[in-house]
Motif scaffolding. Structure first.
Motif, PDB file in Angstrom:
ATOM      1  N   LYS A 221      35.573  26.816  53.877  1.00 32.81           N
ATOM      2  CA  LYS A 221      36.451  27.975  53.707  1.00 32.81           C
ATOM      3  C   LYS A 221      35.761  29.265  54.148  1.00 32.81           C
ATOM      4  CE  LYS A 221      39.692  30.033  50.434  1.00 32.81           C
ATOM      5  NZ  LYS A 221      40.284  29.937  49.074  1.00 32.81           N
ATOM      6  N   LEU A 224      35.484  29.289  57.883  1.00 34.62           N
ATOM      7  CA  LEU A 224      36.758  29.623  58.525  1.00 34.62           C
ATOM      8  C   LEU A 224      36.959  31.130  58.592  1.00 34.62           C
ATOM      9  CD1 LEU A 224      39.473  28.734  59.704  1.00 34.62           C
ATOM     10  CD2 LEU A 224      40.369  28.639  57.374  1.00 34.62           C
ATOM     11  N   THR A 225      36.586  31.817  57.525  1.00 32.99           N
ATOM     12  CA  THR A 225      36.736  33.280  57.494  1.00 32.99           C
ATOM     13  C   THR A 225      35.983  33.940  58.645  1.00 32.99           C
ATOM     14  OG1 THR A 225      36.971  33.249  55.086  1.00 32.99           O
ATOM     15  CG2 THR A 225      36.351  35.345  56.105  1.00 32.99           C
ATOM     16  N   ILE A 228      37.434  33.056  62.158  1.00 29.24           N
ATOM     17  CA  ILE A 228      38.613  33.885  62.437  1.00 29.24           C
ATOM     18  C   ILE A 228      38.186  35.293  62.833  1.00 29.24           C
ATOM     19  CG2 ILE A 228      40.594  35.002  61.330  1.00 29.24           C
ATOM     20  CD1 ILE A 228      40.956  32.397  59.717  1.00 29.24           C
ATOM     21  N   CYS A 240      41.124  23.589  60.387  1.00 30.70           N
ATOM     22  CA  CYS A 240      42.388  23.442  59.670  1.00 30.70           C
ATOM     23  C   CYS A 240      42.884  21.994  59.727  1.00 30.70           C
ATOM     24  CB  CYS A 240      43.427  24.392  60.264  1.00 30.70           C
ATOM     25  SG  CYS A 240      45.031  24.296  59.479  1.00 30.70           S
ATOM     26  N   LEU A 246      43.762  24.375  54.206  1.00 28.54           N
ATOM     27  CA  LEU A 246      43.412  25.703  54.744  1.00 28.54           C
ATOM     28  C   LEU A 246      44.406  26.184  55.792  1.00 28.54           C
ATOM     29  CD1 LEU A 246      39.554  25.196  55.190  1.00 28.54           C
ATOM     30  CD2 LEU A 246      40.732  26.318  53.296  1.00 28.54           C
ATOM     31  N   GLU A 248      47.267  27.838  55.704  1.00 29.20           N
ATOM     32  CA  GLU A 248      47.698  29.235  55.618  1.00 29.20           C
ATOM     33  C   GLU A 248      46.578  30.178  56.022  1.00 29.20           C
ATOM     34  OE1 GLU A 248      49.755  32.374  52.465  1.00 29.20           O
ATOM     35  OE2 GLU A 248      49.077  30.394  51.785  1.00 29.20           O
ATOM     36  N   GLU A 249      45.330  29.906  55.533  1.00 27.11           N
ATOM     37  CA  GLU A 249      44.198  30.769  55.866  1.00 27.11           C
ATOM     38  C   GLU A 249      43.919  30.801  57.366  1.00 27.11           C
ATOM     39  OE1 GLU A 249      44.368  28.752  53.423  1.00 27.11           O
ATOM     40  OE2 GLU A 249      43.454  29.550  51.593  1.00 27.11           O
ATOM     41  N   ALA A 250      44.231  29.701  58.065  1.00 31.45           N
ATOM     42  CA  ALA A 250      43.961  29.637  59.507  1.00 31.45           C
ATOM     43  C   ALA A 250      45.130  30.160  60.333  1.00 31.45           C
ATOM     44  CB  ALA A 250      43.642  28.196  59.903  1.00 31.45           C
ATOM     45  N   PRO A 253      46.500  34.430  60.085  1.00 29.87           N
ATOM     46  CA  PRO A 253      45.838  35.429  60.962  1.00 29.87           C
ATOM     47  C   PRO A 253      45.984  35.081  62.440  1.00 29.87           C
ATOM     48  CG  PRO A 253      44.220  34.097  59.781  1.00 29.87           C
ATOM     49  CD  PRO A 253      45.535  33.784  59.177  1.00 29.87           C
ATOM     50  N   ALA A 274      51.871  28.089  59.081  1.00 36.81           N
ATOM     51  CA  ALA A 274      51.204  28.754  57.962  1.00 36.81           C
ATOM     52  C   ALA A 274      52.034  28.692  56.692  1.00 36.81           C
ATOM     53  CB  ALA A 274      50.907  30.207  58.309  1.00 36.81           C
TER      54      ALA A 274
END
Length: 375
Positions: A221, A224-225, A228, A240, A246, A248-250, A253, A274
């Protein structure tokens, strides 16, 4: 006048006799010589009395400490002699006395207190890579930090294995490259150190080295931040796929980035993946409206067809929706898409300089539009 006799007795190591002679009349220099020689010979009672005559408080403190240490079970005369020599500022002789007594750590400690690092290292190498050697490096690092020689302090902390302290210095000084270099040397088991480094990378906006550290930690996680932040979308989508939670997090954005770069169709699909159906539908409506204004009717028809399907699916996902009502709305929306698609052929035939449509085909399309619109 008693100096000659005093010196003779000192050569014979008769310190008690020398003290008696000194009491008959001796200069301050003679008293100091007697006190010093008696201390080196560990005849502490004579030395204490001589220093009392001289009113030397610091020397009396030394004698008291030597008496206390000699009364201990682990007393070592060689180490006591080394302490006397160190107090007399005869540091090399003191170190040799400590070494001869097998107390190299005392020699290292003495030179460390004096900030004589080269000499301390010399005895540290003799002692080997034990606790004394580690303590030497740590103290050298603390001294460098106190004197604001932070680059040396960081390097010395690293050499002593005090990685957290080194990371703190490197982070505070914003030395990202050095911090990244240290992070690469850390192992996967160094969780606290890697986390501390990542925290500084985050604060300094250094995403690439943070990514490397997070890979070592196995923190998907967090990784991934930073992926991105670097706009490494292929890597983000791969993560993802390996970790569907993950999504939505991927994709969120990613969708926003696509929209900012005029990749609206891909953005709409990314919003959908997402799990943001409302943003996806809004994007489709926007695309359809823009296509209509720009007289790209075939494109508008395509967006409207997708919008009809996605809207229907979103409505059906609602447990309180009426299926027949949804079907009616879908049919009407799909018909609008068909009309736009049909009209695109007529528009291109009438308004564009070149066309591959025959008049007969345009006639049939026009008949379809009229019959549908006015029925």
């Amino acid at each position: 006048p008693q100096s000659a006799t005093l010196y003779s007795l000192l050569e014979k190591r008769d310190y008690a006799g020398a003290y008696k002679i000194a009491c008959l009349g001796a200069s301050a220099a003679d008293w100091r010589l007697l006190a010093s020689d008696a201390a080196l010979a560990l005849v502490l009672d004579v030395s204490r009395k001589a220093y009392t005559r001289l009113r030397d408080a610091s020397a009396l403190e030394l004698i008291e400490r030597l008496e206390r240490e000699r009364s201990g079970a682990s007393s070592d005369n060689g180490a006591l002699v080394g302490s006397v020599l160190a107090w007399q500022q005869k540091y090399e002789e003191a170190a040799k006395a400590f070494a001869k007594a097998g107390r190299l750590e005392l020699a290292i400690e003495m030179f460390s207190d004096l900030r004589m690092w080269d000499e301390a290292k010399q005895y540290s190498h003799t002692a080997g890579a034990g606790p004394a050697a580690h303590e030497l490096v740590r103290r050298q690092a603390e001294w460098a930090e106190e004197n604001n020689d932070l680059s040396v302090a960081a390097e010395t902390y690293i050499a002593s294995g005090e990685h957290l302290k080194a990371i703190k210095i490197l982070g505070e000084q914003k030395w990202v490259d050095k911090l990244a270099e240290l992070t690469r040397k850390l192992g996967k088991a160094d969780h606290a150190e890697l986390r501390a480094a990542v925290a500084w990378f985050d604060k300094l906006g250094a995403h690439a080295p943070a990514k490397e550290a997070l890979q070592k930690l196995g923190d998907t996680k967090g990784l991934l931040t930073h992926v991105i932040a670097l706009h490494e979308w292929d890597e983000a989508l791969r993560l993802c796929e390996e970790n569907p939670s993950l999504a939505e997090e991927a994709y969120l954005p990613y969708a926003k980035w696509l929209a900012e770069h005029d990749e609206f169709e891909q953005a709409q699909d990314a919003y959908k993946k997402a799990g943001h159906a409302s943003e996806s539908l809004y994007m489709l409506r926007t695309l359809a409206a823009n296509a209509e204004v720009e007289r790209r009717f075939a494109a508008a028809a395509r967006y409207l067809a997708v919008l009809a399907r996605e809207s229907a699916l979103a409505r059906l996902a609602d447990a309180g929706s009426d299926a027949r009502e949804v079907a009616a709305e879908y049919t009407a929306a799909r018909l609008r898409a068909d009309l736009y698609y049909a009209y695109d052929a007529v528009y291109r035939y009438t308004d564009e300089p070149f066309t591959d449509q025959s008049p007969e085909a345009i006639l049939q399309v026009s008949r379809y539009l009229l019959s549908t619109l006015f029925t």
